[in-house]
Scaffold this motif. Structure first.
Motif, PDB file in Angstrom:
ATOM      1  N   UNK A 284      -9.355  -3.326  -6.222  1.00  0.00           N
ATOM      2  CA  UNK A 284      -9.445  -1.991  -5.641  1.00  0.00           C
ATOM      3  C   UNK A 284      -8.773  -1.959  -4.274  1.00  0.00           C
ATOM      4  N   UNK A 285      -8.728  -3.112  -3.613  1.00  0.00           N
ATOM      5  CA  UNK A 285      -7.872  -3.246  -2.433  1.00  0.00           C
ATOM      6  C   UNK A 285      -7.452  -4.703  -2.310  1.00  0.00           C
ATOM      7  N   UNK A 286      -6.321  -4.898  -1.664  1.00  0.00           N
ATOM      8  CA  UNK A 286      -5.778  -6.248  -1.535  1.00  0.00           C
ATOM      9  C   UNK A 286      -5.004  -6.371  -0.246  1.00  0.00           C
ATOM     10  N   UNK A 287      -4.620  -7.588   0.090  1.00  0.00           N
ATOM     11  CA  UNK A 287      -3.922  -7.816   1.345  1.00  0.00           C
ATOM     12  C   UNK A 287      -2.947  -8.967   1.206  1.00  0.00           C
ATOM     13  N   UNK A 288      -1.794  -8.813   1.826  1.00  0.00           N
ATOM     14  CA  UNK A 288      -0.876  -9.929   1.951  1.00  0.00           C
ATOM     15  C   UNK A 288      -1.311 -10.801   3.110  1.00  0.00           C
ATOM     16  N   UNK A 289      -1.024 -12.088   2.986  1.00  0.00           N
ATOM     17  CA  UNK A 289      -1.366 -13.049   4.036  1.00  0.00           C
ATOM     18  C   UNK A 289      -0.202 -14.006   4.232  1.00  0.00           C
ATOM     19  N   UNK A 331      -5.505 -25.509   5.970  1.00  0.00           N
ATOM     20  CA  UNK A 331      -6.592 -24.927   6.744  1.00  0.00           C
ATOM     21  C   UNK A 331      -7.538 -24.160   5.824  1.00  0.00           C
ATOM     22  N   UNK A 332      -8.847 -24.375   5.995  1.00  0.00           N
ATOM     23  CA  UNK A 332      -9.836 -23.669   5.180  1.00  0.00           C
ATOM     24  C   UNK A 332      -9.767 -22.168   5.428  1.00  0.00           C
ATOM     25  N   UNK A 333      -9.599 -21.813   6.692  1.00  0.00           N
ATOM     26  CA  UNK A 333      -9.448 -20.402   7.047  1.00  0.00           C
ATOM     27  C   UNK A 333      -8.056 -20.203   7.638  1.00  0.00           C
ATOM     28  N   UNK A 334      -7.069 -20.323   6.745  1.00  0.00           N
ATOM     29  CA  UNK A 334      -5.677 -20.302   7.197  1.00  0.00           C
ATOM     30  C   UNK A 334      -4.872 -19.127   6.715  1.00  0.00           C
ATOM     31  N   UNK A 335      -5.511 -18.183   5.990  1.00  0.00           N
ATOM     32  CA  UNK A 335      -4.782 -17.022   5.471  1.00  0.00           C
ATOM     33  C   UNK A 335      -4.761 -15.932   6.534  1.00  0.00           C
ATOM     34  N   UNK A 336      -3.648 -15.823   7.245  1.00  0.00           N
ATOM     35  CA  UNK A 336      -3.546 -14.896   8.360  1.00  0.00           C
ATOM     36  C   UNK A 336      -3.226 -13.481   7.936  1.00  0.00           C
ATOM     37  N   UNK A 337      -3.857 -12.534   8.590  1.00  0.00           N
ATOM     38  CA  UNK A 337      -3.665 -11.112   8.308  1.00  0.00           C
ATOM     39  C   UNK A 337      -2.368 -10.605   8.932  1.00  0.00           C
ATOM     40  N   UNK A 338      -1.564  -9.827   8.164  1.00  0.00           N
ATOM     41  CA  UNK A 338      -0.300  -9.278   8.675  1.00  0.00           C
ATOM     42  C   UNK A 338      -0.236  -7.760   8.534  1.00  0.00           C
ATOM     43  N   UNK A 339      -1.385  -7.113   8.361  1.00  0.00           N
ATOM     44  CA  UNK A 339      -1.449  -5.645   8.252  1.00  0.00           C
ATOM     45  C   UNK A 339      -0.530  -5.145   7.135  1.00  0.00           C
ATOM     46  N   UNK A 340      -0.808  -5.613   5.919  1.00  0.00           N
ATOM     47  CA  UNK A 340       0.004  -5.280   4.755  1.00  0.00           C
ATOM     48  C   UNK A 340      -0.947  -5.214   3.570  1.00  0.00           C
ATOM     49  N   UNK A 341      -1.296  -3.991   3.127  1.00  0.00           N
ATOM     50  CA  UNK A 341      -2.439  -3.828   2.237  1.00  0.00           C
ATOM     51  C   UNK A 341      -2.144  -2.949   1.016  1.00  0.00           C
ATOM     52  N   UNK A 342      -2.919  -3.198  -0.015  1.00  0.00           N
ATOM     53  CA  UNK A 342      -2.889  -2.404  -1.261  1.00  0.00           C
ATOM     54  C   UNK A 342      -4.231  -1.695  -1.404  1.00  0.00           C
ATOM     55  N   UNK A 343      -4.192  -0.430  -1.794  1.00  0.00           N
ATOM     56  CA  UNK A 343      -5.414   0.305  -2.092  1.00  0.00           C
ATOM     57  C   UNK A 343      -5.223   1.164  -3.336  1.00  0.00           C
ATOM     58  N   UNK A 344      -6.277   1.294  -4.118  1.00  0.00           N
ATOM     59  CA  UNK A 344      -6.262   2.344  -5.130  1.00  0.00           C
ATOM     60  C   UNK A 344      -6.697   3.641  -4.453  1.00  0.00           C
ATOM     61  N   UNK A 345      -6.214   4.754  -4.951  1.00  0.00           N
ATOM     62  CA  UNK A 345      -6.623   6.046  -4.402  1.00  0.00           C
ATOM     63  C   UNK A 345      -8.123   6.243  -4.604  1.00  0.00           C
ATOM     64  N   UNK A 400     -15.215  -4.187  -4.006  1.00  0.00           N
ATOM     65  CA  UNK A 400     -15.864  -4.936  -5.082  1.00  0.00           C
ATOM     66  C   UNK A 400     -14.896  -5.897  -5.769  1.00  0.00           C
ATOM     67  N   UNK A 401     -13.599  -5.629  -5.618  1.00  0.00           N
ATOM     68  CA  UNK A 401     -12.587  -6.434  -6.328  1.00  0.00           C
ATOM     69  C   UNK A 401     -11.392  -6.665  -5.389  1.00  0.00           C
ATOM     70  N   UNK A 402     -11.623  -7.474  -4.380  1.00  0.00           N
ATOM     71  CA  UNK A 402     -10.612  -7.751  -3.367  1.00  0.00           C
ATOM     72  C   UNK A 402      -9.717  -8.909  -3.809  1.00  0.00           C
ATOM     73  N   UNK A 403      -8.476  -8.921  -3.345  1.00  0.00           N
ATOM     74  CA  UNK A 403      -7.562 -10.028  -3.665  1.00  0.00           C
ATOM     75  C   UNK A 403      -6.576 -10.221  -2.525  1.00  0.00           C
ATOM     76  N   UNK A 404      -6.193 -11.468  -2.268  1.00  0.00           N
ATOM     77  CA  UNK A 404      -5.165 -11.751  -1.269  1.00  0.00           C
ATOM     78  C   UNK A 404      -3.948 -12.370  -1.943  1.00  0.00           C
ATOM     79  N   UNK A 405      -2.797 -12.129  -1.378  1.00  0.00           N
ATOM     80  CA  UNK A 405      -1.521 -12.622  -1.898  1.00  0.00           C
ATOM     81  C   UNK A 405      -0.754 -13.238  -0.731  1.00  0.00           C
ATOM     82  N   UNK A 406      -0.617 -14.568  -0.772  1.00  0.00           N
ATOM     83  CA  UNK A 406       0.039 -15.268   0.328  1.00  0.00           C
ATOM     84  C   UNK A 406       1.538 -15.330   0.100  1.00  0.00           C
ATOM     85  N   UNK A 407       2.295 -14.960   1.140  1.00  0.00           N
ATOM     86  CA  UNK A 407       3.754 -14.937   1.062  1.00  0.00           C
ATOM     87  C   UNK A 407       4.337 -15.854   2.123  1.00  0.00           C
ATOM     88  N   UNK A 408       5.637 -16.097   2.023  1.00  0.00           N
ATOM     89  CA  UNK A 408       6.318 -16.939   3.014  1.00  0.00           C
ATOM     90  C   UNK A 408       6.542 -16.126   4.286  1.00  0.00           C
TER      91      UNK A 408
END
Length: 531
Positions: A284-289, A331-345, A400-408
């Motif tokens: 329902x929402x996601x984020x690039x890292x 890093x256990x907490x190494x997925x950095x936020x880059x303000x790049x997100x997906x949302x369903x309406x 309820x259904x979050x996902x992250x997508x790590x990019x270069x």
């Protein structure tokens, strides 16, 4: 009782009577301006916001270490750990939704270029590319290229290709602020919306909040005007409601929205791979890292906190937690936020209907120009005050259904925040120079990967290793390629001498005018027009 007396009583009730301190000294026009400014403020609401913000600040000072868990493995994806076949399936799924007209992109463009040393919106900034394109133009052209690619891959039977292309497949929603809206509107109009249909560019404005002193007093910017600031990129959700944006999206058939910040020169606007990944995960929402460059890098990280998805700021965790590593050394907490997100309406509707009033508030201490600072000798000088803001990622809490997508990082993230500074001064991160180098490096690697060869001014070959953080000018127009695709037939087996600018025919006049205006000899630039 007069309107002025009613206002005085209201201000006294909320402890803000100081806002009329200069009433007897200002003229009638200034009195009218101040009265209207104060009448627009919901003092009960802003008083509660200040109280909540201070409570949040107090809670944020408590380290969250013991409450944190990494994002579950099945909700984390990585472009480097995914097979080409699956990446292709993600891309196809995203392209199909774009061709169906189900995707919008939403730009967070409320910030001015103050830290860049300019008085206009960041999106209008020219980082010094050979083409002299601004961030707004680069993003507009990526949208056009993506529309073309989507329709080539999934031509729609019921629509003529050219008619569908002219009408636009991807509406571009641009959230501005009081400081950037008018300048942005004028800039788009003056540049003919960079080739987009004006009806497909929807510019709207986020809210503003008063600035406060530490003791909760609202600050006067001048003797007749309250000091205000945009309510942060998390003001998006109130702005969606106030401007009825989600209804507009639904009227266009939009189901999915890509939200991103204006200052990333490498952003893949409407990225179909990211979209397809989120669809595959049922997100329902996601984020690039991006992977943190080092444990103490000043970026927020994605995690689960108290059973909810969240971005935790670097200042909210201890050094020990920041340095913690998994068995594989990552890093256990190494997925950095880059303000790049997906949302369903649908998710966005849920947020504004159910959670908009309960979003977390953050406090930023900033220098604020003021006519009143609690002492008469401060007249007009900046003071350190408090700006209240919301963050766009704080709604992840309700996913309820979050996902992250790590990019270069080197392919997709280079922020533009600070000016280059004076020669000899300690260099700052995220400057025009670093953004320009990242852009050149990416495009050089595209040409080399497509079979082209590149030599510098002395005829020395440029290798992939030497392209990292490259100062060698190489630019591929977004109208030529969205993400490096389509270049093989154009560059394979050819040798290019730096500097390079690959463009399409309709850009020729613009580029020639730009080069003349910037005193760059046209013969010194390989302006390769692709027929």
């Amino acid at each position: 009782m007069s309107d002025l007396e009613k206002l005085k009583n209201k201000l006294a009730h909320y402890g803000q009577l100081h806002l009329l301190e200069f009433w007897d000294e200002i003229n009638e026009d200034e009195r009218k301006e101040l009265f209207e400014d104060l009448s627009e403020i919901d003092f009960e609401d802003v008083t509660n916001l200040f109280r909540r913000a201070m409570e949040s600040r107090s809670n944020a000072q408590e380290k969250a270490d013991e409450r944190l868990q990494p994002i579950p493995a099945d909700r984390r994806g990585s472009i480097t750990k995914t097979s080409p076949a699956i990446l292709k399936s993600y891309e196809d799924a995203g392209m199909e939704q774009i061709a169906n007209g189900a995707v919008a992109v939403l730009l967070l463009a409320g910030g001015q270029g103050t830290r860049l040393g300019v008085p206009y919106p960041k999106g209008m900034y020219d980082v010094g590319l050979p083409s002299r394109k601004t961030l707004y133009q680069i993003q507009a052209e990526r949208i056009q290229c993506l529309e073309r690619l989507a329709l080539e891959r999934f031509p729609t039977r019921n629509h003529n290709f050219e008619d569908r292309r002219k009408s636009g497949l991807i509406p571009w929603f641009v959230m501005t602020s009081e400081h950037t809206k008018e300048a942005t509107q004028d800039f788009f109009a003056q540049n003919n919306y960079f080739g987009l249909n004006p009806e497909d560019v929807i510019i709207f404005e986020q809210g503003m909040l008063p600035c406060f002193t530490e003791s909760g007093k609202i600050i006067l910017e001048s003797r007749s005007r309250v000091a205000k600031a945009p309510d942060g990129n998390g003001g998006l959700y109130k702005a969606l409601k106030d401007n009825d944006i989600l209804s507009k999206m639904e009227s266009h058939g939009i189901q999915y929205v890509h939200v991103y910040g204006v200052d990333n020169i490498l952003v893949r606007v409407g990225d179909p791979v990211f979209l397809g990944y989120c669809l595959a995960k049922g997100a329902d929402c996601g984020a690039k890292a991006v992977e943190k460059a080092f444990p103490t890098e000043a970026v927020g990280v994605f995690c689960v906190c108290d059973g909810h998805y969240e971005v935790v700021e670097y200042s909210e965790i201890s050094l020990e937690t920041a340095q913690r590593r998994n068995k594989d050394g990552m890093l256990t907490f190494g997925a950095g936020n880059i303000c790049n997100h997906f949302f369903t309406v649908k998710f966005l509707w849920d947020v504004i209907k159910k959670h908009g009033c309960s979003m977390r508030l953050h406090v930023a201490r900033r220098k604020i120009k003021t006519a009143w600072a609690g002492s008469p000798e401060s007249g007009g000088e900046p003071i350190v005050g408090l700006k209240l803001e919301k963050f766009v990622f704080d709604v992840f809490w309700w996913s309820q259904h979050f996902a992250t997508w790590e990019v270069r990082r080197e392919d997709e993230f280079s922020a533009l925040k600070n000016s280059d500074g004076a020669p000899g001064a300690e260099p700052l991160p995220d400057t025009p120079t670093s953004a320009r180098r990242a852009y050149f490096s990416l495009h050089l690697r595209w040409i080399l990967a497509a079979g082209g060869s590149v030599v510098d001014q002395q005829g020395n070959p440029v290798t992939e290793q030497s392209t990292l953080n490259s100062t060698l000018p190489c630019e591929v127009s977004p109208l030529v390629s969205y993400g490096g695709e389509g270049l093989k037939s154009l560059v394979d087996g050819k040798v290019f001498k730096l500097p390079i600018l690959l463009s399409v025919p309709q850009e020729d006049k613009h580029h020639n005018d730009v080069l003349k205006n910037h005193c760059i000899g046209i013969n010194n630039l390989i302006n390769t027009t692709l027929k």
